[in-house]
Design a protein around this motif. Structure first.
Motif, PDB file in Angstrom:
ATOM      1  N   HIS A   1       2.021 -11.071  10.797  1.00  0.00           N
ATOM      2  CA  HIS A   1       1.405 -10.117   9.987  1.00  0.00           C
ATOM      3  C   HIS A   1       2.498  -8.992   9.947  1.00  0.00           C
ATOM      4  CE1 HIS A   1      -1.889  -7.401   9.943  1.00  0.00           C
ATOM      5  NE2 HIS A   1      -0.705  -6.004  10.367  1.00  0.00           N
ATOM      6  N   ALA A   2       2.391  -8.284   9.114  1.00  0.00           N
ATOM      7  CA  ALA A   2       3.579  -7.288   8.277  1.00  0.00           C
ATOM      8  C   ALA A   2       3.249  -6.283   9.558  1.00  0.00           C
ATOM      9  CB  ALA A   2       3.191  -7.046   7.384  1.00  0.00           C
ATOM     10  N   THR A   3       3.724  -5.435  10.589  1.00  0.00           N
ATOM     11  CA  THR A   3       3.214  -3.937  10.499  1.00  0.00           C
ATOM     12  C   THR A   3       4.378  -3.154  10.374  1.00  0.00           C
ATOM     13  OG1 THR A   3       2.586  -5.493  13.201  1.00  0.00           O
ATOM     14  CG2 THR A   3       3.077  -3.180  13.128  1.00  0.00           C
ATOM     15  N   ALA A   4       3.541  -1.662  10.089  1.00  0.00           N
ATOM     16  CA  ALA A   4       4.799  -1.274   9.691  1.00  0.00           C
ATOM     17  C   ALA A   4       4.431   0.354  10.446  1.00  0.00           C
ATOM     18  CB  ALA A   4       4.565  -0.666   7.890  1.00  0.00           C
ATOM     19  N   TYR A   5       5.042   1.489  10.409  1.00  0.00           N
ATOM     20  CA  TYR A   5       5.190   3.038  11.030  1.00  0.00           C
ATOM     21  C   TYR A   5       5.955   4.189  10.634  1.00  0.00           C
ATOM     22  CZ  TYR A   5       3.527  -0.510  15.217  1.00  0.00           C
ATOM     23  OH  TYR A   5       2.271  -1.275  15.373  1.00  0.00           O
ATOM     24  N   TRP A   6       5.590   4.893  10.130  1.00  0.00           N
ATOM     25  CA  TRP A   6       6.323   5.837  10.089  1.00  0.00           C
ATOM     26  C   TRP A   6       6.721   6.702  11.441  1.00  0.00           C
ATOM     27  CZ3 TRP A   6       4.631  11.005   9.825  1.00  0.00           C
ATOM     28  CH2 TRP A   6       2.837  10.573   9.905  1.00  0.00           C
ATOM     29  N   ASP A   7       6.654   8.104  11.403  1.00  0.00           N
ATOM     30  CA  ASP A   7       7.377   9.264  12.088  1.00  0.00           C
ATOM     31  C   ASP A   7       8.142  10.368  11.381  1.00  0.00           C
ATOM     32  OD1 ASP A   7       7.342  10.070  15.115  1.00  0.00           O
ATOM     33  OD2 ASP A   7       8.645   8.772  15.947  1.00  0.00           O
ATOM     34  N   CYS A   8       7.703  11.171  12.429  1.00  0.00           N
ATOM     35  CA  CYS A   8       8.421  12.538  11.275  1.00  0.00           C
ATOM     36  C   CYS A   8       8.208  13.499  12.574  1.00  0.00           C
ATOM     37  CB  CYS A   8       7.644  13.179  10.464  1.00  0.00           C
ATOM     38  SG  CYS A   8       7.247  12.712   9.231  1.00  0.00           S
ATOM     39  N   ARG A   9       9.409  14.649  12.164  1.00  0.00           N
ATOM     40  CA  ARG A   9       9.905  15.032  13.710  1.00  0.00           C
ATOM     41  C   ARG A   9      10.298  16.416  12.812  1.00  0.00           C
ATOM     42  NH1 ARG A   9      15.348  12.872  16.301  1.00  0.00           N
ATOM     43  NH2 ARG A   9      16.515  13.197  15.236  1.00  0.00           N
TER      44      ARG A   9
ATOM     45  N   ALA B   1       1.290  -1.093   0.010  1.00  0.00           N
ATOM     46  CA  ALA B   1       0.265   0.495  -0.054  1.00  0.00           C
ATOM     47  C   ALA B   1       1.198   1.270   0.390  1.00  0.00           C
ATOM     48  CB  ALA B   1      -0.717   0.231   1.559  1.00  0.00           C
ATOM     49  N   SER B   2       0.735   2.466  -0.525  1.00  0.00           N
ATOM     50  CA  SER B   2       1.806   3.756  -0.982  1.00  0.00           C
ATOM     51  C   SER B   2      -0.624   4.430  -0.115  1.00  0.00           C
ATOM     52  CB  SER B   2       2.041   3.736  -1.757  1.00  0.00           C
ATOM     53  OG  SER B   2       0.741   3.810  -3.148  1.00  0.00           O
ATOM     54  N   LYS B   3       0.242   5.797   0.708  1.00  0.00           N
ATOM     55  CA  LYS B   3      -0.778   6.698   0.333  1.00  0.00           C
ATOM     56  C   LYS B   3       0.275   7.832   1.123  1.00  0.00           C
ATOM     57  CE  LYS B   3      -2.337   4.090   3.700  1.00  0.00           C
ATOM     58  NZ  LYS B   3      -3.287   4.192   5.485  1.00  0.00           N
ATOM     59  N   THR B   4      -0.225   8.983   0.941  1.00  0.00           N
ATOM     60  CA  THR B   4       0.339   9.968   1.661  1.00  0.00           C
ATOM     61  C   THR B   4      -0.721  10.416   3.243  1.00  0.00           C
ATOM     62  OG1 THR B   4       0.284  11.285  -0.803  1.00  0.00           O
ATOM     63  CG2 THR B   4       0.096  12.472   0.666  1.00  0.00           C
ATOM     64  N   VAL B   5       0.559  10.372   3.780  1.00  0.00           N
ATOM     65  CA  VAL B   5       0.304  10.482   5.284  1.00  0.00           C
ATOM     66  C   VAL B   5       0.143  12.013   5.639  1.00  0.00           C
ATOM     67  CG1 VAL B   5      -0.146   8.555   5.944  1.00  0.00           C
ATOM     68  CG2 VAL B   5       1.845   9.559   6.315  1.00  0.00           C
ATOM     69  N   TYR B   6      -0.131  12.948   6.405  1.00  0.00           N
ATOM     70  CA  TYR B   6       0.251  14.020   6.678  1.00  0.00           C
ATOM     71  C   TYR B   6       0.757  14.571   8.158  1.00  0.00           C
ATOM     72  CZ  TYR B   6      -2.569  15.119   2.645  1.00  0.00           C
ATOM     73  OH  TYR B   6      -3.558  14.989   1.479  1.00  0.00           O
ATOM     74  N   TYR B   7       2.024  15.577   8.374  1.00  0.00           N
ATOM     75  CA  TYR B   7       2.367  15.178   9.708  1.00  0.00           C
ATOM     76  C   TYR B   7       2.664  17.056   9.718  1.00  0.00           C
ATOM     77  CZ  TYR B   7       5.927  15.973  13.495  1.00  0.00           C
ATOM     78  OH  TYR B   7       6.592  16.606  13.853  1.00  0.00           O
ATOM     79  N   LYS B   8       2.192  17.723  10.477  1.00  0.00           N
ATOM     80  CA  LYS B   8       1.557  18.977  11.256  1.00  0.00           C
ATOM     81  C   LYS B   8       1.022  20.109   9.485  1.00  0.00           C
ATOM     82  CE  LYS B   8       5.266  19.418  14.815  1.00  0.00           C
ATOM     83  NZ  LYS B   8       6.216  20.503  14.772  1.00  0.00           N
ATOM     84  N   GLY B   9       0.097  19.396   9.090  1.00  0.00           N
ATOM     85  CA  GLY B   9      -0.397  19.523   7.859  1.00  0.00           C
ATOM     86  C   GLY B   9       0.631  19.268   6.724  1.00  0.00           C
TER      87      GLY B   9
END
Length: 99
Positions: free
Chosen positions: A91-99, A28-36
């Motif tokens: 199960h494949a588990t994935a996360y993303w993070d920004c700072r 899956a690919s998607k656009t997620v948002y961090y602080k807009g």
């Protein structure tokens, strides 16, 4: 006649192998948002035994995690990639993070 039979058996084997492995990919690919701000994120499971996560932001530092494997912080514009082998039925588990 034997050549044709051998070709049919070989072809049947290849088709069977293709059908057996074709349903083992999830992505899956998607656009997620961090602080807009949009952040690109792709994640999934390939070949039934590899979990992965890819993240990229052009504004923030970012990281990817796949089943506990962390990419580390990457600078903006650099793709963060995490991947690891997992058991065939896990199960494949994935996360993303920004700072």
């Amino acid at each position: 006649m034997k050549k044709k039979s051998l070709k049919k058996v070989a072809l049947l084997g290849l088709v069977s192998l293709g059908l057996a492995t074709s349903g083992t990919a999830f992505a899956a690919s998607k656009t997620v948002y961090y602080k807009g701000t949009p952040v690109y994120w792709e994640y999934g499971k390939t070949a039934g035994v590899w979990s992965y996560s890819k993240v990229q932001s052009h504004r923030y530092q970012h990281s990817a995690t796949a089943n506990g494997v962390w990419s580390g912080w990457k600078n903006r514009g650099t793709l963060a990639v995490a991947n690891t082998w997992i058991a065939p039925n896990a199960h494949a588990t994935a996360y993303w993070d920004c700072r």
